[in-house]
Design a protein around this motif. Structure first.
Motif, PDB file in Angstrom:
ATOM      1  N   ALA A  56      34.344  46.368 -36.871  1.00  0.00           N
ATOM      2  CA  ALA A  56      33.086  47.310 -37.209  1.00  0.00           C
ATOM      3  C   ALA A  56      32.367  46.391 -38.429  1.00  0.00           C
ATOM      4  O   ALA A  56      31.015  46.230 -38.078  1.00  0.00           O
ATOM      5  CB  ALA A  56      33.419  48.531 -37.279  1.00  0.00           C
ATOM      6  N   GLY A  57      33.201  45.837 -39.315  1.00  0.00           N
ATOM      7  CA  GLY A  57      32.514  45.208 -40.367  1.00  0.00           C
ATOM      8  C   GLY A  57      32.113  44.002 -39.922  1.00  0.00           C
ATOM      9  O   GLY A  57      30.983  43.637 -40.424  1.00  0.00           O
ATOM     10  N   SER A  63      26.064  40.102 -37.063  1.00  0.00           N
ATOM     11  CA  SER A  63      24.592  40.517 -36.414  1.00  0.00           C
ATOM     12  C   SER A  63      23.556  41.242 -37.180  1.00  0.00           C
ATOM     13  O   SER A  63      22.581  41.303 -36.563  1.00  0.00           O
ATOM     14  CB  SER A  63      24.976  41.434 -35.113  1.00  0.00           C
ATOM     15  OG  SER A  63      25.319  42.723 -35.590  1.00  0.00           O
ATOM     16  N   GLN A  64      23.775  41.628 -38.182  1.00  0.00           N
ATOM     17  CA  GLN A  64      23.144  42.514 -39.001  1.00  0.00           C
ATOM     18  C   GLN A  64      22.567  43.717 -38.194  1.00  0.00           C
ATOM     19  O   GLN A  64      21.257  44.147 -38.352  1.00  0.00           O
ATOM     20  CB  GLN A  64      21.667  41.559 -39.502  1.00  0.00           C
ATOM     21  CG  GLN A  64      21.994  40.532 -40.604  1.00  0.00           C
ATOM     22  CD  GLN A  64      22.682  41.015 -41.695  1.00  0.00           C
ATOM     23  OE1 GLN A  64      21.940  41.904 -42.428  1.00  0.00           O
ATOM     24  NE2 GLN A  64      23.807  40.695 -42.180  1.00  0.00           N
ATOM     25  N   ARG A  65      23.376  44.110 -37.485  1.00  0.00           N
ATOM     26  CA  ARG A  65      22.998  45.464 -36.766  1.00  0.00           C
ATOM     27  C   ARG A  65      24.230  46.500 -37.028  1.00  0.00           C
ATOM     28  O   ARG A  65      25.340  45.885 -37.052  1.00  0.00           O
ATOM     29  CB  ARG A  65      22.877  45.120 -35.218  1.00  0.00           C
ATOM     30  CG  ARG A  65      21.663  44.643 -34.790  1.00  0.00           C
ATOM     31  CD  ARG A  65      21.645  44.158 -33.295  1.00  0.00           C
ATOM     32  NE  ARG A  65      20.395  44.155 -32.615  1.00  0.00           N
ATOM     33  CZ  ARG A  65      19.332  43.482 -33.134  1.00  0.00           C
ATOM     34  NH1 ARG A  65      19.384  42.660 -33.907  1.00  0.00           N
ATOM     35  NH2 ARG A  65      18.296  43.399 -32.247  1.00  0.00           N
ATOM     36  N   THR A  66      23.887  47.580 -36.844  1.00  0.00           N
ATOM     37  CA  THR A  66      24.944  48.572 -36.770  1.00  0.00           C
ATOM     38  C   THR A  66      25.518  48.726 -35.306  1.00  0.00           C
ATOM     39  O   THR A  66      24.788  48.644 -34.416  1.00  0.00           O
ATOM     40  CB  THR A  66      24.581  49.919 -37.382  1.00  0.00           C
ATOM     41  OG1 THR A  66      23.550  50.416 -36.315  1.00  0.00           O
ATOM     42  CG2 THR A  66      23.844  49.760 -38.730  1.00  0.00           C
ATOM     43  N   ILE A 212      26.846  37.456 -43.637  1.00  0.00           N
ATOM     44  CA  ILE A 212      28.070  36.457 -42.993  1.00  0.00           C
ATOM     45  C   ILE A 212      29.008  36.088 -44.310  1.00  0.00           C
ATOM     46  O   ILE A 212      30.261  35.908 -44.039  1.00  0.00           O
ATOM     47  CB  ILE A 212      27.502  35.476 -42.160  1.00  0.00           C
ATOM     48  CG1 ILE A 212      28.266  35.149 -41.165  1.00  0.00           C
ATOM     49  CG2 ILE A 212      26.943  34.157 -43.075  1.00  0.00           C
ATOM     50  CD1 ILE A 212      27.550  34.348 -39.903  1.00  0.00           C
ATOM     51  N   ALA A 213      28.363  36.114 -45.440  1.00  0.00           N
ATOM     52  CA  ALA A 213      29.215  35.695 -46.657  1.00  0.00           C
ATOM     53  C   ALA A 213      30.166  36.677 -46.708  1.00  0.00           C
ATOM     54  O   ALA A 213      31.175  36.483 -47.592  1.00  0.00           O
ATOM     55  CB  ALA A 213      28.203  35.486 -47.677  1.00  0.00           C
ATOM     56  N   TYR A 366      25.643  38.746 -30.032  1.00  0.00           N
ATOM     57  CA  TYR A 366      25.421  39.376 -31.226  1.00  0.00           C
ATOM     58  C   TYR A 366      26.388  38.597 -32.246  1.00  0.00           C
ATOM     59  O   TYR A 366      25.977  38.405 -33.637  1.00  0.00           O
ATOM     60  CB  TYR A 366      26.078  40.752 -31.234  1.00  0.00           C
ATOM     61  CG  TYR A 366      25.193  41.786 -30.336  1.00  0.00           C
ATOM     62  CD1 TYR A 366      23.978  42.151 -30.946  1.00  0.00           C
ATOM     63  CD2 TYR A 366      25.540  42.090 -29.091  1.00  0.00           C
ATOM     64  CE1 TYR A 366      23.130  43.188 -30.321  1.00  0.00           C
ATOM     65  CE2 TYR A 366      24.667  42.832 -28.466  1.00  0.00           C
ATOM     66  CZ  TYR A 366      23.543  43.618 -29.099  1.00  0.00           C
ATOM     67  OH  TYR A 366      22.843  44.412 -28.498  1.00  0.00           O
ATOM     68  N   LEU A 367      27.542  37.917 -32.039  1.00  0.00           N
ATOM     69  CA  LEU A 367      28.505  37.499 -32.886  1.00  0.00           C
ATOM     70  C   LEU A 367      28.596  36.077 -32.859  1.00  0.00           C
ATOM     71  O   LEU A 367      29.367  35.463 -33.849  1.00  0.00           O
ATOM     72  CB  LEU A 367      29.649  38.337 -32.461  1.00  0.00           C
ATOM     73  CG  LEU A 367      29.846  39.595 -33.059  1.00  0.00           C
ATOM     74  CD1 LEU A 367      30.868  40.242 -32.203  1.00  0.00           C
ATOM     75  CD2 LEU A 367      30.136  39.900 -34.537  1.00  0.00           C
ATOM     76  N   GLY A 368      28.140  35.484 -31.880  1.00  0.00           N
ATOM     77  CA  GLY A 368      28.305  33.874 -31.628  1.00  0.00           C
ATOM     78  C   GLY A 368      29.609  33.470 -31.845  1.00  0.00           C
ATOM     79  O   GLY A 368      30.419  33.996 -31.333  1.00  0.00           O
TER      80      GLY A 368
END
Lengths: 402, 118
Positions: A56-57, A63-66, A212-213, A366-368
């Motif tokens: 989830a995290g 993706s900067q989405r919830t 992403i960091a 979303y996640l590449g």
């Protein structure tokens, strides 16, 4: 240092998932009735919770989405409506149990009936949500939640036999068919793998502006946070097995015995404080998680860091949820029965909440390159399969074993 | 454009970054012999409810007519009012999505702002 402080999100999520009334009651009942034999279920639940919170995290950081956003975008109105209905209804039951637990902890401390504490407790929860920023809730609950470490100290104090505990960590079947054994196993997993946990953690990552960091920090936060809760839930079971053997806990007045038989009067107060802060953390977490899910699914303005007037629908949704949840307390519903029912129903809706998560974690739009690998997928498939099995057996077991 | 992937359920954002709801439905016009032409996107509880079940839409519409500050007016935004497509659909100006904000504004003024500390 900042990344170290992220652990607070993990511990807050964990307090709401592992150390609220559901987990405390089911772990105590399991320990008192079956000794160490259900310890493996706590371990399994902890491993699943670590894996799912990490996903989830990671989803939100990359993706900067919830999860709420993506659930609506990727699966459309019907699936979103179904998840909101399933997760929403069961979470309101759990919220009712948590608010009642909070009121019961206050009754244990004051001697005044928990029903009379319903409204002040609901007002307190609402006030924290109304006035508090996300960081205040996060660090406040995580900091105060450390009182629950008293269960771990108690587990060392009672000096449990190592070999028996180790044997309890291996899955075992009861000698003869025993509905109660499986009912408690399902309830422990239902109390640990509550779907609101993942929606909350995902929203918390966005509230804390993860990018992403933070991926490596996310792994540590998920592991440390969930281990914190899992080890303490295990400690509750171990202490109950040692100090309350063969006892069937059907009255909340018996709950403090788990620590008072170890630490005397101090133990009583430690238990009351642990139950109080655990239930408070869970009540805040559930209320926010469902509000986040709705606000994100309909794209309202949302966030605990906004002033209430800047997010009217968001604040009125959590206000309504607290108002509905406290009705269970005011009605004087049996807290233990409500808890057991809520945990079994939570197990029943798990596949509904987890299957979309598994699909999203494999969506490279979303996640590449951060989409799930074979190991995470293998684990997630096992979790969904376990949750499907739980869903099938939880309702009949709730009737037979509860 | 893939309607399901790129339009339906995507979040709408106002010119100043304000969330304006999601695309709950799309309206297309069709003239004989010509390709389907998308004209509007719709935002609203009743449109969302229609996608779950027609009966739910009827109930939602009846409730909205009676209780909604917009009296159940549907928010339709012409496709031409959308400036950019992508992860978020950005509007040219907020006026187009004004009806979608009616509940937010009504609740803010009538309820939230009257509570101390808002």
């Amino acid at each position: 240092m900042k990344r170290l402080l992220h652990v607070a999100l993990g511990i807050l999520t964990s307090v709401g998932g592992f150390l609220e009334i559901g987990s405390i009651v089911t772990a105590m009942q399991a320990g008192a009735e079956f000794g160490f034999r259900l310890l493996w279920v706590v371990a399994l639940g902890t491993l699943c919770a670590i894996s799912l919170t990490e996903m989830a995290g990671r989803f939100s950081a990359v993706s900067q989405r919830t999860l709420g956003d993506a659930l609506r975008e990727r699966f459309g109105a019907r699936v979103f409506g179904l998840v909101v209905l399933g997760v929403g209804v069961t979470s309101v039951l759990v919220l009712g149990a948590e608010l009642t637990g909070l009121a019961i902890a206050t009754e244990l401390a004051t001697g005044v009936s928990f029903r009379l504490w319903g409204l002040p407790i609901a007002f307190l929860v609402w006030l924290i949500l109304w006035k508090g920023k996300f960081g205040v809730i996060e660090y406040g609950v995580a900091g105060l939640g450390l009182v629950t470490l008293s269960f771990l100290v108690a587990a060392f104090r009672v000096d449990p036999p190592g070999p028996a505990m180790a044997a309890g960590l291996l899955p075992s079947l009861p000698a003869e068919p025993d509905g109660r054994y499986w009912f408690l196993a399902v309830s422990i997993l239902g109390a640990t793998l509550t779907p609101y946990l993942f929606y909350f953690y995902s929203s918390g990552a966005i509230e804390d502006e993860w990018t992403i960091a933070e991926l490596s920090a996310n792994r540590i936060v998920a592991a440390v946070g969930m281990l914190f809760g899992g080890v303490l839930a295990g400690a509750v079971l171990v202490v109950a097995a040692m100090v309350m053997p063969d006892m069937r806990i059907e009255d909340y007045a018996a709950l403090p015995l788990v620590l008072s038989r170890v630490f005397g009067r101090t133990g009583f107060w430690l238990f009351v404080a642990s139950l109080w802060i655990g239930c408070l953390g869970a009540a805040l977490e559930i209320t926010l998680a469902i509000t986040y899910l709705l606000a994100q699914g309909y794209n309202w303005r949302w966030g605990e860091n906004l002033r209430p007037r800047e997010a009217a629908r968001f604040v009125l949704t959590y206000t309504a949820l607290v108002a509905v949840g406290v009705c269970f307390t005011l009605a004087g519903v049996d807290a233990l029965q409500l808890t057991n029912l809520a945990m079994a129903l939570t197990a029943a809706v798990l596949p509904l909440a987890l299957s979309p998560l598994l699909l999203l974690m494999n969506d490279r739009r979303y996640l590449g390159r951060h989409a799930n690998g074979w190991l995470a997928n293998g684990f997630a498939v096992v979790i969904v399969a376990v949750s499907l099995a739980l869903a099938v057996v939880s309702i009949p077991l709730a009737i037979a074993g509860g | 454009m893939d309607i399901r992937r790129d339009l339906l359920d995507m979040p709408l954002i106002g010119a100043d970054g304000e969330p304006m709801g999601r695309v709950d439905g799309v309206i297309a016009s069709y003239t004989d012999g010509r390709p389907l032409r998308l004209v509007w996107v719709e935002i609203g509880g009743a449109t969302f409810a229609r996608r779950i079940h027609p009966r739910l839409e009827r109930w939602t519409r009846a409730l909205a007519r009676r209780f909604s500050p917009s009296r159940g007016r549907v928010c339709r935004i012409p496709l031409s009012a959308i400036r950019t497509f992508g992860k978020r659909l950005k509007l040219r100006d907020d006026q187009a999505a004004w009806p979608a904000q009616v509940w937010e504004r009504w609740l803010r003024h009538k309820v939230v702002e009257r509570i101390p500390g808002s």
